[in-house]
Design a protein around this motif. Structure first.
Motif, short mmCIF file in Angstrom:
data_model
loop_
_atom_site.label_atom_id
_atom_site.label_comp_id
_atom_site.label_asym_id
_atom_site.label_seq_id
_atom_site.Cartn_x
_atom_site.Cartn_y
_atom_site.Cartn_z
N UNK A 1 52.28 59.94 3.65
CA UNK A 1 51.95 60.06 5.41
C UNK A 1 52.13 61.49 5.92
N UNK A 2 51.57 62.06 6.76
CA UNK A 2 52.08 63.10 7.84
C UNK A 2 53.10 62.26 8.81
N UNK A 3 54.27 62.90 9.12
CA UNK A 3 54.96 62.43 10.37
C UNK A 3 54.30 61.30 11.37
N UNK A 4 53.40 62.35 11.99
CA UNK A 4 52.53 61.56 13.72
C UNK A 4 51.63 60.18 13.06
N UNK A 5 51.05 60.28 11.60
CA UNK A 5 50.49 58.92 10.67
C UNK A 5 51.28 58.00 10.74
N UNK A 6 52.23 57.80 10.61
CA UNK A 6 53.77 57.12 10.25
C UNK A 6 53.89 56.73 11.27
N UNK A 7 54.14 57.23 12.42
CA UNK A 7 54.18 57.40 13.82
C UNK A 7 53.61 56.53 14.88
N UNK A 8 52.42 56.32 14.46
CA UNK A 8 50.93 55.86 14.63
C UNK A 8 50.84 54.24 13.84
N UNK A 9 51.58 54.87 12.88
CA UNK A 9 50.78 52.63 12.11
C UNK A 9 51.97 52.24 13.00
N UNK A 10 53.57 52.98 13.26
CA UNK A 10 54.87 51.82 13.41
C UNK A 10 54.13 51.75 14.58
N UNK A 11 53.20 52.15 15.33
CA UNK A 11 52.77 51.88 16.62
C UNK A 11 52.41 51.01 16.81
N UNK A 12 51.25 50.68 16.00
CA UNK A 12 50.12 49.39 16.14
C UNK A 12 50.71 48.00 15.38
N UNK A 13 52.16 48.14 14.71
CA UNK A 13 52.93 47.04 14.78
C UNK A 13 54.02 47.06 15.13
N UNK A 14 53.68 47.65 16.33
CA UNK A 14 54.47 47.59 17.66
C UNK A 14 55.52 47.69 17.67
N UNK A 15 56.19 49.07 17.33
CA UNK A 15 57.63 49.27 16.74
C UNK A 15 57.24 50.82 16.49
N UNK A 16 58.85 51.42 16.24
CA UNK A 16 58.87 53.05 16.15
C UNK A 16 59.67 53.30 14.75
N UNK A 17 59.55 54.46 14.84
CA UNK A 17 60.65 54.69 13.35
C UNK A 17 62.15 54.15 13.35
#
Length: 330
Positions: A255-271
């Motif tokens: 996945x792209x780095x932006x997509x990864x960060x967005x998906x993690x934000x949706x889970x209430x966290x960050x990389x």
């Protein structure tokens, strides 16, 4: 779909039989093959196991039925985690292993060990959709008590037990051997820190380390469809080569780095939060287990040098690695 090791359900099968229910028939009705209970590689769908828990709660009339669970479970029901637990140097390092690897046993439950003042508090984080009737909490805490007594001795007594359900006439204080607080926010077991850090008689660093390796292999093979779980696996894979970046992990997950960060934000966290969480869990486990020297731990957690690792460890825990390591030794 979340799953759990079939061997970890053996204790519940014994519990049903203990209460006079036809365990095999109930398993089959729930869509669970009882022949798989002794298959160390098999897994059950968690929704079916939990449906079976609810059915049992409806059929068993004794409101205190969950307290017997600790006598039905065995540490070895937890596969390599049970063996590593039994070989741990202290109760603290034993629970750090459970914290690190419990998702192998049950995918959507995590165990958190928190040190406050002079106490180690062990909490199971259970999702809202899991069974929450009183016996379900009693099962989890009575099993935790059994695990402590298997390595410390039958004279073990917690400092306090917190139960996330109202009082019932079940003799909880006599059962746990300590004060019990009801209607708590979370069910938890509190252990005096000096007891948690006392050297255990059955400690075996080589055995614990070999089972840690089995657990790491199991973790890599276990399919985790959550983005957080996949990120954790990718971080662990890359740590020996240094601190992995979000871009590096994103490429590994396709996945792209932006997509990864967005998906993690949706889970209430960050990389960065997950990177720190994985590093801290690994660092505390390795320090408490006393299985590796500081240079090796630095390498395994992806730090450039031991001073950098020590600074991070003290920031996480408020203690130096040498202080925690000394506390695990007799």
């Amino acid at each position: 779909m979340s799953t759990m090791l079939t061997t970890a359900v053996r204790g519940f099968h014994r519990l049903l039989n203990h209460h006079g229910l036809a365990a095999d028939a109930m398993f089959i009705d729930a869509g669970l093959d009882p022949q798989k209970l002794n298959d160390a590689q098999a897994r059950y769908p968690l929704d079916r196991v939990r449906a079976l828990w609810r059915q049992a709660n409806e059929q068993i009339k004794d409101p205190c039925w969950g307290l017997v669970a600790g006598e039905m479970w065995r540490p070895t029901d937890y596969h390599a985690l049970g063996y590593a637990y039994l070989a741990s140097s202290t109760l603290e390092s034993a629970f750090r292993r459970i914290e690190r690897y419990f998702s192998i046993v049950i995918q959507d439950i995590s165990v958190h060990s928190d040190i406050t003042a002079e106490t180690l508090r062990v909490i199971q984080n259970v999702p809202a959709y899991a069974p929450s009737f009183p016996a379900a909490h009693d099962i989890r805490l009575s099993t935790a008590l059994r695990l402590c007594r298997d390595v410390y001795g039958n004279h073990f007594r917690p400092q306090e037990v917190q139960l996330a359900h109202p009082w019932q006439p079940c003799g909880y204080e006599d059962f746990f051997g300590c004060p019990v607080r009801f209607d708590a926010e979370q069910s938890a077991l509190s252990i005096p820190l000096d007891v948690a850090r006392q050297a255990l008689p059955a400690k075996n660093r080589d055995l614990a380390r070999s089972n840690d390796q089995i657990l790491q292999d199991l973790e890599r093979r276990l399919i985790d469809n959550t983005i957080v779980g996949r990120v954790h696996t990718a971080i662990i894979d890359n740590l020996p080569e240094g601190t992995p970046s979000a871009q590096q992990v994103a490429r590994q997950l396709a996945v792209s780095a932006r997509t990864l960060q967005r998906k993690l934000q949706e889970e209430g966290t960050s990389f960065q939060a997950e990177l720190d969480r994985v590093r801290r869990q690994l660092a505390e486990q390795y320090i408490q287990s006393d299985a590796y020297d500081l240079q090796t731990i630095t390498y395994l957690t992806g730090f450039a040098n031991p001073p950098a690792f020590s600074r991070a460890y003290k920031k996480w825990t408020g203690r130096s690695p040498s202080e925690d390591r000394a506390a695990t030794r007799p």
